[in-house]
Design a protein around this motif. Structure first.
Motif, mmCIF file in Angstrom:
data_model
loop_
_atom_site.group_PDB
_atom_site.id
_atom_site.type_symbol
_atom_site.label_atom_id
_atom_site.label_comp_id
_atom_site.label_asym_id
_atom_site.label_seq_id
_atom_site.Cartn_x
_atom_site.Cartn_y
_atom_site.Cartn_z
ATOM 1 N N THR A 72 98.221 32.890 45.138
ATOM 2 C CA THR A 72 97.047 32.481 44.364
ATOM 3 C C THR A 72 96.497 31.149 44.853
ATOM 4 O O THR A 72 95.502 30.667 44.340
ATOM 5 N N SER A 73 97.154 30.553 45.838
ATOM 6 C CA SER A 73 96.661 29.325 46.470
ATOM 7 C C SER A 73 97.009 29.398 47.958
ATOM 8 O O SER A 73 97.785 30.249 48.380
ATOM 9 N N THR A 74 96.430 28.496 48.728
ATOM 10 C CA THR A 74 96.709 28.498 50.169
ATOM 11 C C THR A 74 97.977 27.732 50.511
ATOM 12 O O THR A 74 98.327 27.609 51.675
ATOM 13 N N PRO A 79 104.656 29.276 44.372
ATOM 14 C CA PRO A 79 105.180 30.564 43.902
ATOM 15 C C PRO A 79 104.200 31.692 44.237
ATOM 16 O O PRO A 79 102.980 31.502 44.184
ATOM 17 N N HIS A 80 104.731 32.824 44.581
ATOM 18 C CA HIS A 80 103.906 33.974 44.958
ATOM 19 C C HIS A 80 104.678 35.252 44.649
ATOM 20 O O HIS A 80 105.873 35.215 44.369
ATOM 21 N N PRO A 138 90.017 37.266 48.830
ATOM 22 C CA PRO A 138 91.391 37.397 49.340
ATOM 23 C C PRO A 138 91.385 37.848 50.807
ATOM 24 O O PRO A 138 90.690 38.797 51.166
ATOM 25 N N THR A 139 92.128 37.130 51.616
ATOM 26 C CA THR A 139 92.164 37.394 53.054
ATOM 27 C C THR A 139 93.608 37.534 53.505
ATOM 28 O O THR A 139 94.470 36.778 53.062
ATOM 29 N N ALA A 140 93.856 38.488 54.386
ATOM 30 C CA ALA A 140 95.214 38.749 54.872
ATOM 31 C C ALA A 140 95.493 37.956 56.141
ATOM 32 O O ALA A 140 94.645 37.860 57.031
ATOM 33 N N CYS A 141 96.682 37.386 56.210
ATOM 34 C CA CYS A 141 97.181 36.694 57.400
ATOM 35 C C CYS A 141 98.612 37.178 57.636
ATOM 36 O O CYS A 141 99.210 37.799 56.765
ATOM 37 N N VAL A 150 98.491 37.695 51.553
ATOM 38 C CA VAL A 150 97.105 37.703 51.091
ATOM 39 C C VAL A 150 96.878 36.382 50.354
ATOM 40 O O VAL A 150 97.594 36.060 49.408
ATOM 41 N N LEU A 151 95.876 35.617 50.833
ATOM 42 C CA LEU A 151 95.623 34.274 50.311
ATOM 43 C C LEU A 151 94.154 34.111 49.939
ATOM 44 O O LEU A 151 93.293 34.796 50.502
#
Length: 173
Positions: A72-74, A79-80, A138-141, A150-151
């Motif tokens: 939910t953050s970069t 936590p994720h 949301p962008t995937a890295c 996903v960030l």
């Protein structure tokens, strides 16, 4: 009875000459052997350390192909949630046959994380506040271990630029 005569001056000179030549030769041999052994140990330790580092940093092939993280953050230390892809039968795990293509895994990861961001708690949670979180674009890295993350991409940068700014790789690079 045998009589022992002391060595002559010439004999003593020859013995001295041999000793003086043999001692430095032995020292050089010992030094060379010690140096060879020391360098061999150093190379083995460096190789083992490098191999261990690579093994620790890379997730298994199954983990890379079957799980992803929703942030939910970069901040990658924040936590994720970690989620597993599900196969056609609906069970987590061996999804590589269904999702062998990285693009398919990325699309599913982004869609799943977006659904999680919009989720609200059930009545059994006892909470009355919606848990929905606003996560822009949301962008995937790819994480360092090879799994998808996903960030939120607040500036709507392209995936390669966004991921590079975080020190990550874009999927498909």
């Amino acid at each position: 009875m045998t009589t022992f005569l002391p060595p002559s001056d010439a004999d003593v000179a020859r013995m001295r000459e041999r000793l003086m030549a043999a001692v430095p030769l032995q020292r050089r041999r010992r030094r060379r052997v010690s140096l060879t052994i020391g360098l061999s140990i150093a190379v083995l330790v460096a190789g083992a350390t490098t191999a261990g580092t690579v093994a620790v940093q890379l997730a298994s092939a199954q983990a890379r192909n079957s799980s992803f993280d929703c942030y939910t953050s970069t901040d990658l230390d924040a936590p994720h949630g970690t989620t597993m892809f599900q196969n056609a039968a609906g069970s987590p795990g061996d999804s590589t046959a269904d999702l062998a293509d990285i693009d398919a895994r990325v699309k599913l990861a982004v869609a799943t994380c977006e659904a999680g961001y919009r989720a609200v708690p059930t009545k059994s949670d006892g909470s009355t506040t919606p848990a929905a979180v606003h996560v822009p674009d949301p962008t995937a890295c790819l994480l360092a271990d090879g799994r998808i993350a996903v960030l939120p991409n607040k500036n709507s940068l392209g995936a390669p630029r966004f991921c590079d700014a975080l020190g990550l790789a874009a999927p498909g690079d």
